[in-house]
Every structure is written in C-alpha cells, then in structure tokens.
Design a protein around this motif. Sequence first.
Motif, mmCIF file in Angstrom:
data_model
loop_
_atom_site.group_PDB
_atom_site.id
_atom_site.type_symbol
_atom_site.label_atom_id
_atom_site.label_comp_id
_atom_site.label_asym_id
_atom_site.label_seq_id
_atom_site.Cartn_x
_atom_site.Cartn_y
_atom_site.Cartn_z
ATOM 1 N N UNK A 114 16.724 3.521 6.089
ATOM 2 C CA UNK A 114 16.014 4.790 6.216
ATOM 3 C C UNK A 114 14.506 4.540 6.212
ATOM 4 N N UNK A 115 13.782 5.275 7.030
ATOM 5 C CA UNK A 115 12.330 5.169 7.081
ATOM 6 C C UNK A 115 11.704 6.266 6.226
ATOM 7 N N UNK A 116 10.768 5.872 5.369
ATOM 8 C CA UNK A 116 10.098 6.830 4.491
ATOM 9 C C UNK A 116 8.603 6.812 4.767
ATOM 10 N N UNK A 117 8.008 7.992 4.850
ATOM 11 C CA UNK A 117 6.569 8.109 4.997
ATOM 12 C C UNK A 117 5.983 8.563 3.667
ATOM 13 N N UNK A 118 5.031 7.750 3.164
ATOM 14 C CA UNK A 118 4.480 8.011 1.845
ATOM 15 C C UNK A 118 2.958 8.096 1.929
ATOM 16 N N UNK A 119 2.359 9.224 1.609
ATOM 17 C CA UNK A 119 0.886 9.314 1.622
ATOM 18 C C UNK A 119 0.301 8.527 0.455
ATOM 19 N N UNK A 120 -0.710 7.719 0.739
ATOM 20 C CA UNK A 120 -1.364 6.928 -0.291
ATOM 21 C C UNK A 120 -2.864 7.163 -0.239
ATOM 22 N N UNK A 121 -3.476 7.283 -1.383
ATOM 23 C CA UNK A 121 -4.926 7.363 -1.488
ATOM 24 C C UNK A 121 -5.363 6.213 -2.378
ATOM 25 N N UNK A 122 -6.117 5.264 -1.789
ATOM 26 C CA UNK A 122 -6.467 4.043 -2.507
ATOM 27 C C UNK A 122 -7.977 3.894 -2.593
ATOM 28 N N UNK A 123 -8.490 3.688 -3.793
ATOM 29 C CA UNK A 123 -9.917 3.439 -4.001
ATOM 30 C C UNK A 123 -10.099 1.949 -4.271
ATOM 31 N N UNK A 124 -10.730 1.242 -3.313
ATOM 32 C CA UNK A 124 -10.912 -0.202 -3.427
ATOM 33 C C UNK A 124 -12.266 -0.568 -4.029
ATOM 34 N N UNK A 125 -12.953 0.391 -4.617
ATOM 35 C CA UNK A 125 -14.283 0.112 -5.163
ATOM 36 C C UNK A 125 -14.234 -0.992 -6.202
ATOM 37 N N UNK A 126 -13.311 -0.873 -7.156
ATOM 38 C CA UNK A 126 -13.220 -1.875 -8.208
ATOM 39 C C UNK A 126 -12.733 -3.211 -7.672
ATOM 40 N N UNK A 127 -11.916 -3.186 -6.622
ATOM 41 C CA UNK A 127 -11.349 -4.411 -6.084
ATOM 42 C C UNK A 127 -12.398 -5.284 -5.410
ATOM 43 N N UNK A 128 -13.541 -4.681 -5.035
ATOM 44 C CA UNK A 128 -14.579 -5.470 -4.370
ATOM 45 C C UNK A 128 -15.209 -6.488 -5.302
ATOM 46 N N UNK A 129 -15.020 -6.352 -6.625
ATOM 47 C CA UNK A 129 -15.512 -7.335 -7.570
ATOM 48 C C UNK A 129 -14.426 -8.366 -7.811
ATOM 49 N N UNK A 130 -14.570 -9.525 -7.145
ATOM 50 C CA UNK A 130 -13.552 -10.563 -7.240
ATOM 51 C C UNK A 130 -13.529 -11.173 -8.631
ATOM 52 N N UNK A 131 -12.368 -11.640 -9.081
ATOM 53 C CA UNK A 131 -12.310 -12.347 -10.358
ATOM 54 C C UNK A 131 -13.220 -13.568 -10.318
ATOM 55 N N UNK A 132 -13.758 -13.923 -11.469
ATOM 56 C CA UNK A 132 -14.671 -15.062 -11.535
ATOM 57 C C UNK A 132 -14.150 -16.072 -12.549
ATOM 58 N N UNK A 133 -12.865 -16.369 -12.462
ATOM 59 C CA UNK A 133 -12.219 -17.290 -13.392
ATOM 60 C C UNK A 133 -11.882 -18.576 -12.655
#
Length: 240
Positions: A37-56
Amino acid sequence: MYVIPTSFEDGELELRVYTSAGVVGIPVPSAGWERGTTYEIPLSVDLTDAEESPNIAGEAIYMGFTGDNGKPLYWSSWNLGASSPEDSGGLYGWADPTGTKRSVELNDYPSANPPEDIAGTGYDIAGKMWGDGWRIPSQNEMWSLLTNSTEEWTTVDGINGVKYTSEVNGNSLFFPVAPVRTGNVVEMGTSTYYWLSGLNEENTELAHTFYIYYREGSLMDYPTAGMQRFLGLPVRPVKE
C-alpha cells in the motif's frame, strides 16, 4: 510518499534524509500499514539545528603503515562532522576552513592562488574542526590504504559502503556512501567522492578526490585527478 514492502504494526519508522550537514533521521508514525500500500504523509522538517555538524573526533586507528611524513599514520574511525562510522558527516568545499560556504564560485575557495596541498595548513578543515594534528589525507596516503588493505562492499546499520581491512595488522575502516552538495542542493548519486589534500596542478579548478563506485557486484575505488573545488564532499581525517 512511502511504499511499504511488508505489513507493519503500529509504531514508528525512521526516514533518513541527506542534508549538507549529514544524515538527518525523521521519525514517521505508522498505524497498521499494509504490504504493497502507498501512503502519503505530510512532513514539516526544520533543518536549522542540523546545519551544526557534530565536532567529535573519531577513534584514531593505525592501519600498519606510515604517512607522507614517514611517521605511523592513524585514520579516523569516522568522517569529519559525523558521530558514527556509517554517518557520512558534513559536506565541505575544498580549502574552506569554515565549512559553511555554499557558493559555486571558485573565487571563494580560494581561486586566485590556491595552495598545491592544504594538509595541515590554515585551509585544512579537519585541523580546524578537530585540532590535535588531524588533517586531510593525501593522494599517496589513500593509495597506501588501498594497497595495504583488502576491501569489501558491505552495509552497516542500513548504510552501504566499503570496509577496508589492513593486511598488516587486521584493523579496519568503513567508508560510507555519501552524497554530493552543489550550492545548497544535496544529491545522492551512484558515485561517492571524498576530498584529498592536493590540488590538480594541470587544472586548478579541481582538487584530488577518492572515488567509490559499486554496481552489480563490481567495486571501483581509487584516487582521482579531482572534482570542482566548490563541491561539498566528505572528509576522512588522518593524523601521525
């Protein structure tokens, strides 16, 4: 749109989205999904925090051979900006020590007088982010890894890549398949490129890369003459 290959009870799945900062996991709730079965799912994603890469910094792994400086060479267990071996990490322009540039203009990387080799210089983002002697590997050092290791196309936690096992001491590294960033656009293609430290002296618009390509049971991996320096590619740091 998400296609389910098998039935799935109530719970949660995770979609992995490739961004300029690396792989972002997005939880998706499910409710009695049925196979085929195919499902359509609306997503709202804020990538602001993701732009800071880990520094480990990853674990320093000795593969049994020396680097260009004649000292024992240690490889990081994961990519710059990653937090695990299967994480592709950040995508950086060559000679951009800030890791933040998204321009497709060579003048920004730099272009007027690009250095022949950025390893250990002020243009080396590995040293800027991790310090402690970490730097971008050279073309010769990448060849040394290939000639002193066996290679295996494999999957780690759902991520494809190549496992290199040292024929000298048995230690191993995993290089995950990674996307390419052009400006702000991140795309996962059929080939993976990692930055190396040297400039292409015959065509200074390019810098050396390490190339990985796998198709129908055939693996190709080797250093190349280079890619456009404004592209965002991953980095696997080394240190003596």
